[in-house]
Design an enzyme around this catalytic site. Structure first.
Site, PDB file in Angstrom:
ATOM      1  N   ASP A 164      -9.172  -2.943  -5.861  1.00  0.00           N
ATOM      2  CA  ASP A 164      -8.534  -2.405  -5.160  1.00  0.00           C
ATOM      3  C   ASP A 164      -8.334  -1.290  -6.193  1.00  0.00           C
ATOM      4  OD1 ASP A 164      -6.293  -0.995  -3.996  1.00  0.00           O
ATOM      5  OD2 ASP A 164      -5.299  -3.492  -3.922  1.00  0.00           O
ATOM      6  N   SER A 201       0.603  -1.097   0.039  1.00  0.00           N
ATOM      7  CA  SER A 201      -0.576   0.054  -0.149  1.00  0.00           C
ATOM      8  C   SER A 201       0.476   1.331   0.463  1.00  0.00           C
ATOM      9  CB  SER A 201      -0.991  -0.203   1.138  1.00  0.00           C
ATOM     10  OG  SER A 201      -1.934   1.090   1.295  1.00  0.00           O
ATOM     11  N   HIS A 206      -8.573  -4.062  -1.715  1.00  0.00           N
ATOM     12  CA  HIS A 206      -7.530  -3.456  -0.591  1.00  0.00           C
ATOM     13  C   HIS A 206      -6.483  -4.830   0.352  1.00  0.00           C
ATOM     14  CE1 HIS A 206      -4.154  -0.556  -1.206  1.00  0.00           C
ATOM     15  NE2 HIS A 206      -4.254  -0.605   0.607  1.00  0.00           N
TER      16      HIS A 206
END
Length: 306
Positions: free
Chosen positions: A249, A152, A279
């Site tokens: 995502d 991330s 995600h």
């Protein structure tokens, strides 16, 4: 609902909660619980010099017990939208990398926005990389086989770190392992993503996070690629990369585009797209088979690269 991966169907019950100033500060006060690695992996905290004029940088280092010969290493950068998170949140996978691959994994603690805006985080990451190189003999690290990676926001910082290391030409990372990386602040301007069936990280969270890190510059013409790696026009000469991301995502499009641009620039990049994955799915459902397979693909990529 049918859009979710079969192993991740429970994800449809996750509420689309967004993070803002107050909620992110609450999350930052949560202390992640460290995991005991067991007898075959050791863990220690080391401190290396920070960027000029900044505090020292701490690294949470995992190594196979009894490591004596120089071995590869992975500098790992945790996620959290640049506004929260800690190395301990990735203890499980970092221990597994050290155990299964026989490598050193150093997870960095870096400064977070909005208290420490860009370029604080990437400069801390560079200091961590430099510190690993300087202590290579003590830690039994092969300086020519240091990979950088993250998830991330950490993946975005790893990509930015690759650019910074390339340009400073002091240390050359061998590989980039980028899990659903946060690469492009301009995604905050896309209103078409508001209806995507995202979970864990929403458009609203993304706008707050980038604004916290970049301030008024977010989505403007003068954002440094050391803050948002997708802003870099010339990607030639970077280390080979692996990028993994799910179709649900928020970062799917920017990640796929970055992988395309890396390959077009002559930088080998394997792109692994997981249908129906949202995600952070592997953190939310670590025991799901697709999450386990996702980690195995990362481990294979690291093993082949190092």
């Amino acid at each position: 609902m049918s859009a979710f991966h079969p192993d991740l169907k429970r994800g449809r019950f996750i509420p689309n909660v967004s993070y803002g100033r107050l909620s992110s500060r609450v999350v930052r006060r949560v202390k992640w619980r460290a995991i005991d690695p067991g007898p075959d992996v050791t863990v220690q905290e080391i401190v290396v010099p920070g960027p000029k004029g900044a505090p020292p940088v701490s690294l949470r280092v995992f190594q196979p017990t009894g490591l004596k010969a120089a071995a590869p290493a992975l500098l790992w950068i945790h996620g959290g939208g640049l506004i929260f998170g800690a190395p301990e949140q990735d203890d499980r996978t970092n221990i597994a990398f050290a155990r299964e691959l026989g490598i050193t994994v150093a997870a960095i603690r870096y400064r977070l926005g909005p208290d420490h805006p860009a370029p604080a985080a990437v400069e801390d990451a560079y200091a961590g990389l430099r510190g690993l190189a300087e202590r290579a003999d003590d830690l039994h690290i092969d300086i020519d086989r240091i990979a950088i990676g993250g998830a991330s926001a950490g993946g975005g910082l790893a990509a930015a770190l690759a650019l910074l290391a390339h340009d400073r030409a002091e240390i050359r990372p061998a590989f980039q392992l980028l899990l659903y990386p946060m690469l492009d602040d301009r995604t905050t301007t896309r209103t078409d993503l508001n209806t995507l069936k995202v979970r864990v990280w929403t458009s609203k969270s993304n706008r707050y996070a980038w604004s916290s890190y970049l301030g008024d510059a977010v989505a403007g013409p003068h954002v440094s690629p050391y803050a948002a790696a997708a802003r870099r026009e010339d990607l030639t000469g970077l280390p080979p990369a692996w990028i993994g991301v799910g179709t649900l995502d928020l970062f799917h499009d920017e990640d796929v585009e970055y992988a395309r641009r890396l390959n077009a620039s002559g930088v080998p990049c394997d792109l692994d797209v997981i249908p129906g994955a949202f995600h952070g799915f592997d953190l939310v459902f670590p025991k799901a088979e697709i999450s386990r397979e996702f980690w195995r693909r990362q481990a294979r990529a690291l093993k082949d690269a190092l």
